[in-house]
Scaffold this active site. Structure first.
Site, PDB file in Angstrom:
ATOM      1  N   CYS A 161      -2.466   8.775   3.258  1.00 38.28           N
ATOM      2  CA  CYS A 161      -2.306   8.349   1.864  1.00 38.28           C
ATOM      3  C   CYS A 161      -3.541   8.682   1.051  1.00 38.28           C
ATOM      4  O   CYS A 161      -3.460   8.875  -0.150  1.00 38.28           O
ATOM      5  CB  CYS A 161      -2.030   6.856   1.818  1.00 38.28           C
ATOM      6  SG  CYS A 161      -3.272   5.913   2.712  1.00 38.28           S
ATOM      7  N   GLU A 209       0.876  -1.178   0.000  1.00 38.23           N
ATOM      8  CA  GLU A 209       0.000   0.000   0.000  1.00 38.23           C
ATOM      9  C   GLU A 209       0.905   1.217   0.000  1.00 38.23           C
ATOM     10  O   GLU A 209       1.666   1.431   0.951  1.00 38.23           O
ATOM     11  CB  GLU A 209      -0.918   0.008   1.221  1.00 38.23           C
ATOM     12  CG  GLU A 209      -2.016  -1.029   1.176  1.00 38.23           C
ATOM     13  CD  GLU A 209      -2.937  -0.890  -0.024  1.00 38.23           C
ATOM     14  OE1 GLU A 209      -2.976   0.196  -0.632  1.00 38.23           O
ATOM     15  OE2 GLU A 209      -3.586  -1.882  -0.359  1.00 38.23           O
TER      16      GLU A 209
HETATM   17  P1  NAP Z   1       8.455   4.938   4.326  1.00 36.39           P
HETATM   18  O1  NAP Z   1       9.572   5.868   4.493  1.00 36.39           O
HETATM   19  O2  NAP Z   1       8.324   4.191   3.055  1.00 36.39           O
HETATM   20  O3  NAP Z   1       8.542   3.932   5.555  1.00 36.39           O
HETATM   21  C1  NAP Z   1       7.598   2.912   5.771  1.00 36.39           C
HETATM   22  C2  NAP Z   1       8.235   1.816   6.592  1.00 36.39           C
HETATM   23  O4  NAP Z   1       9.270   1.159   5.849  1.00 36.39           O
HETATM   24  C3  NAP Z   1       8.894   2.318   7.874  1.00 36.39           C
HETATM   25  O5  NAP Z   1       8.723   1.360   8.891  1.00 36.39           O
HETATM   26  C4  NAP Z   1      10.351   2.393   7.451  1.00 36.39           C
HETATM   27  O6  NAP Z   1      11.265   2.367   8.528  1.00 36.39           O
HETATM   28  C5  NAP Z   1      10.461   1.137   6.620  1.00 36.39           C
HETATM   29  N1  NAP Z   1      11.615   1.089   5.745  1.00 36.39           N
HETATM   30  C6  NAP Z   1      12.376   2.109   5.291  1.00 36.39           C
HETATM   31  N2  NAP Z   1      13.347   1.643   4.479  1.00 36.39           N
HETATM   32  C7  NAP Z   1      13.195   0.301   4.423  1.00 36.39           C
HETATM   33  C8  NAP Z   1      13.878  -0.737   3.747  1.00 36.39           C
HETATM   34  N3  NAP Z   1      14.916  -0.500   2.942  1.00 36.39           N
HETATM   35  N4  NAP Z   1      13.458  -2.003   3.911  1.00 36.39           N
HETATM   36  C9  NAP Z   1      12.409  -2.274   4.707  1.00 36.39           C
HETATM   37  N5  NAP Z   1      11.719  -1.328   5.387  1.00 36.39           N
HETATM   38  C10 NAP Z   1      12.097  -0.042   5.234  1.00 36.39           C
HETATM   39  O7  NAP Z   1       7.045   5.675   4.532  1.00 36.39           O
HETATM   40  P2  NAP Z   1       6.626   6.686   5.691  1.00 36.39           P
HETATM   41  O8  NAP Z   1       7.336   7.973   5.473  1.00 36.39           O
HETATM   42  O9  NAP Z   1       6.747   6.017   6.997  1.00 36.39           O
HETATM   43  O10 NAP Z   1       5.071   6.847   5.379  1.00 36.39           O
HETATM   44  C11 NAP Z   1       4.562   7.776   4.446  1.00 36.39           C
HETATM   45  C12 NAP Z   1       4.209   7.105   3.121  1.00 36.39           C
HETATM   46  O11 NAP Z   1       3.309   6.025   3.348  1.00 36.39           O
HETATM   47  C13 NAP Z   1       3.483   8.036   2.166  1.00 36.39           C
HETATM   48  O12 NAP Z   1       3.971   7.878   0.859  1.00 36.39           O
HETATM   49  C14 NAP Z   1       2.042   7.552   2.233  1.00 36.39           C
HETATM   50  O13 NAP Z   1       1.252   7.838   1.108  1.00 36.39           O
HETATM   51  C15 NAP Z   1       2.216   6.093   2.440  1.00 36.39           C
HETATM   52  N6  NAP Z   1       1.019   5.485   3.022  1.00 36.39           N
HETATM   53  C16 NAP Z   1       0.233   4.666   2.232  1.00 36.39           C
HETATM   54  C17 NAP Z   1      -0.934   4.112   2.742  1.00 36.39           C
HETATM   55  C18 NAP Z   1      -1.826   3.219   1.910  1.00 36.39           C
HETATM   56  O14 NAP Z   1      -2.626   2.501   2.481  1.00 36.39           O
HETATM   57  N7  NAP Z   1      -1.726   3.235   0.590  1.00 36.39           N
HETATM   58  C19 NAP Z   1      -1.288   4.360   4.078  1.00 36.39           C
HETATM   59  C20 NAP Z   1      -0.460   5.187   4.841  1.00 36.39           C
HETATM   60  C21 NAP Z   1       0.687   5.728   4.301  1.00 36.39           C
HETATM   61  P3  NAP Z   1      11.861   3.746   9.148  1.00 36.39           P
HETATM   62  O15 NAP Z   1      10.696   4.463   9.725  1.00 36.39           O
HETATM   63  O16 NAP Z   1      12.805   3.235  10.168  1.00 36.39           O
HETATM   64  O17 NAP Z   1      12.505   4.485   8.027  1.00 36.39           O
END
Ligand code: NAP
Ligand code: MG
Length: 488
Positions: A286, A252
């Protein structure tokens, strides 16, 4: 409400709370950065490996416990979410920043999710097929995937993890949960709910640490499937890692969601819904309404009314009951949003409205309504904060084409009272969630949730009964008597 004390976080691995052996860090309250919420250990690849080992050890007996006992534990978790609602909401607000009312909503929906997924597991999704052979029974079996990796973002720190963990556990999987670095302590409180509900050791493991630790977890060949919510680049990296060993992956990702407003719309109804969809949770959803498409003569009145509503928002500490919009989650995230606004203005966007912000934290950011053109970068690129842009188009064809002219396809709203426009919207909008006279945000937990294009992967949808499809594998079973038919 009593403020919680300084919190001591820990990994949950194999049923033990582990806070030794790794470095420690503090978790920040974005509304009051000088007051840390607590501290917790920071894991690494070896923490991830330990958690996967614990999950592997636990999974077979967790499955063997049977669906009824697993459902009872989820039902108990639902009760604990309700009993601890105030405390969970407080911790979540302290750590992530959204208002207590918003965070409390996540807790109640988490309870509902646990109950719903506990009920779903009691309904058979298996089928019986006719056989060409006398005496033979052919049926399908739904087996759990095995060990499931759950990787979650910070913006819904309670509900998003629960909508993944509850169906995963219900189906008999063991879980390793890598939570976001911005929200470790509320994650600990959520894991504690499941732990205290009576989960056997290792059925759910929580690891706290950076993205690289998550990368090590999803790359572990003992992890059968991964469900991820977060940004597009991280999601695609996880997809590539998991797919390379033919594991199952659910994504997602981002959104850039439109709301089309026609001249026959009831603006008394539409304006508060658009503002809630755009600015709620400080715009860090999101499904947030980012692109507002005003069709023809409605434009002036719409901009005027939206501006008044945006200016009236009250920004501040989410613990204050008068506050409607909390801070952005962290200073770095706020800088990204501010930079995107500055770029939009430099490209010619006009600020139609902002709201006043307190100066007590660098994480406060004024919700901003822009007017401008489709040439702005902000019109096509996701910004994770409270900025939305209104653009005027002259006709229905242009409005629908513009709504679809995006790399994303998560949700889309249309405000109209014309049923032909509704029919066209439902049949032409390229989005996984289509809302008529309702905000782009919000969903019901018994309904499948997900997007199209770059907003989601291609696995079965999260939430609803389709969640069960992702967390199980279908096996076809042929059962024969094993002796010649004595009645032939
Ligand atoms: P993110 O930077 O992609 O991080 C999401 C998760 O992935 C965090 O736990 C992060 O850890 C982890 N992560 C980072 N690098 C990784 C890697 N190389 N391998 C495995 N895991 C890794 O996203 P965010 O900034 O937390 O959230 C915002 C984004 O989420 C926005 O783009 C939003 O649109 C999207 N979102 C989508 C939905 C949906 O249902 N479509 C819902 C909510 C949010 P760290 O925190 O330690 O970096
Ligand atoms: Mg924080």
């Amino acid at each position: 409400m009593q403020r919680v004390d300084f919190l001591e976080g820990a990994h949950l691995i194999g049923g033990e709370w582990i806070s030794t052996g790794t470095s420690m860090t503090t978790s920040i309250n974005p509304a009051r950065p000088a007051e840390p919420v607590g501290e917790h250990p920071v894991g690494d690849a070896s923490t991830a490996a330990d958690a996967v080992s614990a999950a592997c050890d636990a999974q077979k007996s967790w499955r063997a416990l049977g669906f009824k006992r697993r459902a009872e534990i989820l039902e108990r978790a639902a009760v604990l979410f309700e009993e601890r609602a105030d405390e969970l909401a407080m911790i979540g607000t302290l750590e992530e920043g959204k208002t207590l009312a918003e965070m409390g909503g996540e807790v109640m929906l988490s309870a509902e999710t646990c109950r719903y997924q506990a009920a779903i597991i009691k309904m058979s999704t298996e089928r019986v097929y006719p056989s060409a052979k006398p005496g033979e029974t052919i049926r399908t079996l739904r087996a759990p995937l095995g060990v499931v990796g759950v990787v979650t973002p910070w913006n819904f720190p309670i509900l998003i993890p629960v909508w993944k963990i509850a169906p995963a556990l219900a189906a008999g999987n063991a879980v390793v949960w890598k939570t976001a670095s911005n929200t470790p302590l509320v994650s600990v409180a959520v894991a504690r709910v499941f732990h205290d509900a009576g989960l056997p050791p290792g059925a759910l493991n929580l690891i706290l640490g950076p993205g690289s630790m998550g990368g090590a977890m999803v790359a572990d060949p003992r992890v059968d499937g991964v469900t991820f919510t977060g940004s597009v680049p991280v999601g695609f990296g996880i997809r590539d890692s998991v797919s390379a060993r033919n594991g199952r992956v659910q994504l997602e990702l981002g959104g850039h969601n439109p709301a089309i407003v026609f001249d026959d719309a009831d603006l008394d109804l539409a304006v508060p819904m658009i503002v809630a969809g755009a600015m709620g949770s400080t715009g860090q959803k999101c499904t947030a309404t980012r692109r507002i498409i005003a069709v023809g003569s409605v434009y002036d009145e719409l901009v005027d009314r939206l501006s008044k509503a945006v200016s009236a928002l009250t920004i501040g500490d989410g613990l204050d009951p008068n506050v409607t919009i909390g801070p952005i989650v962290a200073p770095g995230a706020r800088t990204e949003v501010a930079d995107a606004l500055a770029k939009a203005v430099a490209q010619g966007a006009e600020v139609a409205a902002t709201a006043a912000i307190p100066e007590t934290s660098e994480c406060f950011f004024a919700p901003t309504l822009l007017t401008g053109s489709t040439q702005l970068d902000i019109w096509t690129e996701e910004v994770f904060g409270p900025i939305s842009t209104v653009v005027r188009v002259e006709g229905d064809d242009e409005a629908f084409a513009l709504a679809n002219n995006t790399d994303f396809g998560l949700s889309a709203s249309v405000f109209t009272t014309d049923l032909w426009r509704v029919d066209r919207a439902v049949n032409t909008l390229e989005a996984g969630i289509i809302k008529i006279n309702a905000p782009t945000t919000g969903s019901e937990l018994h309904v499948p949730f997900g997007g199209e294009k770059q907003s989601s992967g291609h696995a079965p949808r999260e939430q609803g009964d389709t969640a069960h499809d992702f967390f199980t594998r279908t096996r076809s079973v042929y059962i024969n008597p094993g002796t010649p038919n004595p009645y032939a």
